[in-house]
Design a protein around this motif. Structure first.
Motif, PDB file in Angstrom:
ATOM      1  N   ALA A   1       1.476  -0.924  -0.030  1.00  0.00           N
ATOM      2  CA  ALA A   1       0.743   0.081   0.417  1.00  0.00           C
ATOM      3  C   ALA A   1       0.494   1.265  -0.047  1.00  0.00           C
ATOM      4  N   PRO A   2       0.835   2.268  -0.890  1.00  0.00           N
ATOM      5  CA  PRO A   2       1.747   3.938  -1.120  1.00  0.00           C
ATOM      6  C   PRO A   2       1.221   4.021   0.443  1.00  0.00           C
ATOM      7  N   ASP A   3       2.530   4.813   0.430  1.00  0.00           N
ATOM      8  CA  ASP A   3       2.147   5.902   1.754  1.00  0.00           C
ATOM      9  C   ASP A   3       2.058   7.135   1.136  1.00  0.00           C
ATOM     10  N   LEU A   4       0.856   7.090   0.888  1.00  0.00           N
ATOM     11  CA  LEU A   4      -0.114   9.422  -0.032  1.00  0.00           C
ATOM     12  C   LEU A   4       0.047  10.416   0.862  1.00  0.00           C
ATOM     13  N   SER A   5       0.198   9.744   2.360  1.00  0.00           N
ATOM     14  CA  SER A   5       0.122  10.825   3.495  1.00  0.00           C
ATOM     15  C   SER A   5       0.722  12.530   2.851  1.00  0.00           C
ATOM     16  N   TRP A   6       1.465  12.745   2.378  1.00  0.00           N
ATOM     17  CA  TRP A   6       2.383  13.445   1.871  1.00  0.00           C
ATOM     18  C   TRP A   6       1.897  14.555   1.785  1.00  0.00           C
TER      19      TRP A   6
END
Length: 467
Positions: free
Chosen positions: A76-81
């Motif tokens: 799962a990608p980390d898109l929090s940025w």
């Protein structure tokens, strides 16, 4: 032998073998499967192709059929940025998404901005579009401001004051409104609006970075004295107004107020954006002429869409203004999307200049009257405490005053639980609402369903969502 059943048996057999085996395991051959299931080789081959298409097995030329490796799944990608990069969400987006959401299966809509499919001239529009598609010229690039003959039609509909050269064709009224707000004001400027007003105008104004100031309206439309005071206090140069069957409250600007509103705008050296969305939706009596028809000095920016009066897919509107304001509108539209699709413009012109347009408007007017009256009767029958509302003379909506203390948002949620979609009044205000309301749309369902919808709404009201 039933080949269809045999194929199903082979498929189920292969799925079971795959589930019990490791990737790369060799599966029975076509000959083995043919004997096991007493199926023809053609049937077995077809079954294998089906399981291959499902990604469960793979065939290797000359070697046979094997259990496929499971597909690679990326972590799962980390898109929090993106949360930091995007900043705060624009206000009004959630309300617009809710307003345009399709009703769930089995729910009856008493909300929405368009007449339901039974009231749309789909056959006539389809025929017009088919004719336009067969004309090679309609696929060529035309004037960026739109076809001259279509712009002339919109200008004639105003009655006076605007010419074809003052108009620009847009892909729907919302696009036209967004263009006008960005072209005529800059971030930080003030936009005056009626209170309550069209939810899409509030969203577009906020998206353009405008400061929105509400001006009180009543059964006769916006109050001229309050409008003049708002201009004086804020220094605003832009006022958005729906003089005819305003959405959501349905009021039409009274004749004795038209000159006063025009004077307030003129004294402030400001622009009035006239959203004439309901020109074809008048139910009782003739509609008054647009404000733009009596505007000698170019203060009125006129907007008219055909989407609500024809069909949601007819994304064609026009916006017009005189002088430098018109030039800015045309330049802004060019930057937004160059031009509206030629076949759609041609089909629109074909439709609105044919007898079908006149027949459609007459039929639509009668149907809206029946549905409006059905809604009023259903309220009187099932929810008498909500009866006695001001009767709109046109448009698509009934603005229902709720008892003091009612949580309109909670009531709308409770109604959804009963299987009827309504929309709360709170989002239609730019500031604190003076009282709770519901906007009930009578154009989205036929009379028999309207009665059942109000019966469901009554259950929500009587269950305690309203005091």
């Amino acid at each position: 032998m039933n080949n269809g059943n045999a194929a199903d048996r082979v498929i189920q057999d292969l799925r079971a073998l795959v589930a019990a085996a490791e990737p790369g395991t060799r599966l029975p051959s076509v000959r083995e499967l043919t004997a096991r299931h007493r199926a023809s080789p053609v049937t077995v081959a077809g079954a294998i192709r089906q399981v291959v298409a499902e990604g469960l097995v793979e065939t290797r030329s000359g070697r046979g059929t094997f259990v496929a490796a499971p597909p690679y799944r990326r972590p799962a990608p980390d898109l929090s940025w993106q949360t930091v990069a995007l900043g705060p969400r624009r206000p009004g987006e959630e309300e617009m998404q809710a307003l345009l959401a399709l009703p769930s299966p089995g729910a009856i809509p008493l909300s929405g901005g368009y007449p339901d499919a039974d009231l749309q001239p789909a056959a006539a529009l389809g025929a017009a579009l088919a004719r336009a598609a067969r004309q090679p010229a309609s696929w060529q690039r035309g004037p960026t401001e739109g076809r001259a003959d279509l712009r002339a039609w919109f200008a004639r509909e105003v009655g006076a004051g605007l010419r074809a050269d003052d108009m620009v064709i847009c892909p729907g009224g919302q696009a036209a409104l967004s263009t006008a707000l960005r072209a005529l004001a800059g971030p930080g400027d003030t936009l005056l609006v009626e209170s309550p007003t069209y939810l899409g105008a509030l969203a577009a104004g906020r998206a353009a970075g405008l400061r929105i100031v509400p001006v009180p309206a009543d059964a006769d439309g916006v109050r001229p004295d309050q409008l003049a005071a708002a201009f004086a206090r804020t220094g605003a140069r832009l006022f958005y107004c729906q003089p005819l069957h305003a959405n959501p409250h349905g009021a039409t600007l009274a004749g004795h107020r038209r000159d006063q509103v025009a004077r307030a705008v003129r004294d402030a050296e400001a622009f009035l954006i006239e959203d004439d969305y309901a020109r074809d939706l008048t139910i009782d009596g003739p509609a008054p002429s647009p404000l733009a028809a009596d505007d000698p000095d170019g203060h009125v920016v006129y907007l008219r869409s055909l989407t609500k009066s024809a069909a949601p897919g007819l994304r064609v509107a026009a916006i017009g203004a005189r002088g430098p304001a018109g030039a800015r509108l045309r330049a802004a539209r060019l930057l937004d999307d160059l031009y509206v699709a030629g076949p759609l413009q041609q089909a629109t012109l074909d439709f609105v200049t044919a007898p079908a347009w006149t027949r459609h408007r007459k039929t639509l007017r009668a149907a809206l009257r029946d549905r409006r009256d059905a809604l009023l009767a259903a309220l009187d029958r099932h929810v008498p405490e909500l009866a006695g509302q001001p009767v709109p003379r046109g448009g698509l909506h009934l603005w229902v005053r709720l008892p003091d203390g009612t949580d309109d948002i909670a009531l709308a949620a409770a109604a959804a639980g009963e299987g009827v979609v309504v929309f709360p009044g709170r989002p239609w205000y730019a500031a604190e609402p003076p009282a709770p309301h519901l906007r009930l749309t009578y154009a989205a369902a036929p009379p028999d369903l309207i009665d059942e919808a109000v019966r469901r709404l009554a259950r929500a009201v009587h269950a305690g969502a309203a005091p």
